[in-house]
Design an enzyme around this catalytic site. Structure first.
Site, PDB file in Angstrom:
ATOM      1  N   GLY A 120       0.847  -1.182   0.000  1.00  0.00           N
ATOM      2  CA  GLY A 120       0.000   0.000   0.000  1.00  0.00           C
ATOM      3  C   GLY A 120       0.885   1.235   0.000  1.00  0.00           C
ATOM      4  CG  HIS A 155      -1.247   1.730   6.971  1.00  0.00           C
ATOM      5  ND1 HIS A 155      -0.404   1.246   7.947  1.00  0.00           N
ATOM      6  CD2 HIS A 155      -0.482   2.522   6.172  1.00  0.00           C
ATOM      7  CE1 HIS A 155       0.818   1.741   7.750  1.00  0.00           C
ATOM      8  NE2 HIS A 155       0.795   2.511   6.677  1.00  0.00           N
ATOM      9  CD  GLU A 156      -1.483   2.766   2.383  1.00  0.00           C
ATOM     10  OE1 GLU A 156      -1.004   3.921   2.325  1.00  0.00           O
ATOM     11  OE2 GLU A 156      -0.816   1.771   2.743  1.00  0.00           O
ATOM     12  CG  HIS A 199      -0.067   7.010   5.083  1.00  0.00           C
ATOM     13  ND1 HIS A 199       1.027   7.555   5.707  1.00  0.00           N
ATOM     14  CD2 HIS A 199       0.203   5.681   4.956  1.00  0.00           C
ATOM     15  CE1 HIS A 199       1.921   6.594   5.960  1.00  0.00           C
ATOM     16  NE2 HIS A 199       1.441   5.445   5.520  1.00  0.00           N
ATOM     17  CB  CYS A 207       4.488   2.475   7.817  1.00  0.00           C
ATOM     18  SG  CYS A 207       4.202   3.938   6.809  1.00  0.00           S
ATOM     19  CG  LEU A 208       6.358   1.003   1.931  1.00  0.00           C
ATOM     20  CD1 LEU A 208       5.929   1.356   0.512  1.00  0.00           C
ATOM     21  CD2 LEU A 208       7.414  -0.090   1.920  1.00  0.00           C
ATOM     22  CD  GLN A 218       3.380   5.784   2.670  1.00  0.00           C
ATOM     23  OE1 GLN A 218       2.441   5.266   2.100  1.00  0.00           O
ATOM     24  NE2 GLN A 218       4.253   5.109   3.395  1.00  0.00           N
TER      25      GLN A 218
HETATM   26 ZN   LIG Z   1       2.238   3.578   5.733  1.00  0.00          ZN
END
Ligand SMILES: [Zn+2]
Length: 169
Positions: free
Chosen positions: A45, A134-135, A138, A92-93, A50
Site C-alpha cells: 500500500g 492505514h492508507e 496517511h 509502514c514504508l 509518502q
Molecule cells: Zn504507511
C-alpha cells in the site's frame, strides 16, 4: 517513474492531504508511478504523501502483483463502515525496519473514487481492511504509530532521531 519514499520526520506525512478534483491523464500517470514506486519498495500500500505529494490518493495491492484484479486505486477515500477488531503486526514504508502490533477493524468499507473519478466502494477483511484504514490514515496525516502506546511511540521516535543523527535515516 519510481519515486523515493518519504520517511517519518518529514512534515508532509503529518498534514492532511488535499482533495483531488481533476481526474486527468496526469493523475493516471501519477497513479501508475505510485504502483511502480510501491512495488519497488516491496510494499502492499502507498499513499501520495509518502512520495511527497500531499493529495488524497492511495494505491493498494495486498497480493503484491499476483492478482492484477487486486490492484486498488482509492482517491479521496473515506471509511464508511468498520466491523470487529483484529490485532496484527503492522509496518509502514515510511518507517522502515519498525513493526508493531496494531489493533484495527477486522472488516472495513471505504468509499472514494477511481482514477477516472467514478465513485467506488471497496470492502476488505483482515490485511485488506488494515491497508484501507492505514492508507486512509496517511491521507489524514496520521501514521500507524498513533495507534500504539505512547511508550512504544517514544521509543520509535528516539531510535529514528538517533538514526537521523547518524545520517542513516
Ligand atoms: Zn504507511
Amino acid at each position: 517513474m519510481i519515486y523515493p519514499i518519504v520517511k517519518y520526520g518529514d512534515p508532509v506525512l503529518e498534514k492532511p492531504a488535499a482533495t483531488v478534483t481533476v481526474f486527468d491523464d496526469e493523475l493516471r500517470k501519477l497513479v501508475d508511478d505510485m504502483f511502480e514506486s510501491m512495488y519497488a519498495a516491496h510494499g502492499v500500500g502507498l499513499a501520495a504523501p509518502q512520495i511527497g505529494i500531499s493529495k488524497r490518493i492511495a494505491v493498494i495491492d495486498v497480493t503484491f502483483k499476483e492478482d492484477p484484479k487486486a490492484k486498488i486505486v482509492l482517491i479521496n477515500p473515506e471509511i464508511v463502515h468498520t466491523e470487529g477488531r483484529l490485532t496484527s503486526n503492522e509496518g509502514c514504508l515510511s518507517l522502515p525496519e519498525f513493526r508493531e502490533n496494531v489493533t484495527r477493524p477486522r472488516k472495513v468499507t471505504a468509499r472514494g473514487q477511481d482514477a477516472t473519478g467514478k465513485e467506488i466502494e471497496v470492502t476488505g477483511e483482515e490485511l485488506l481492511a488494515r491497508a484501507l484504514v492505514h492508507e486512509t490514515d496517511h491521507l489524514n496525516g496520521k501514521l500507524y504509530i498513533s495507534h500504539i502506546s505512547a511508550l512504544k511511540r517514544d521509543l520509535i521516535r528516539r531510535k529514528v532521531r538517533k538514526l537521523m543523527k547518524q545520517g542513516e535515516w
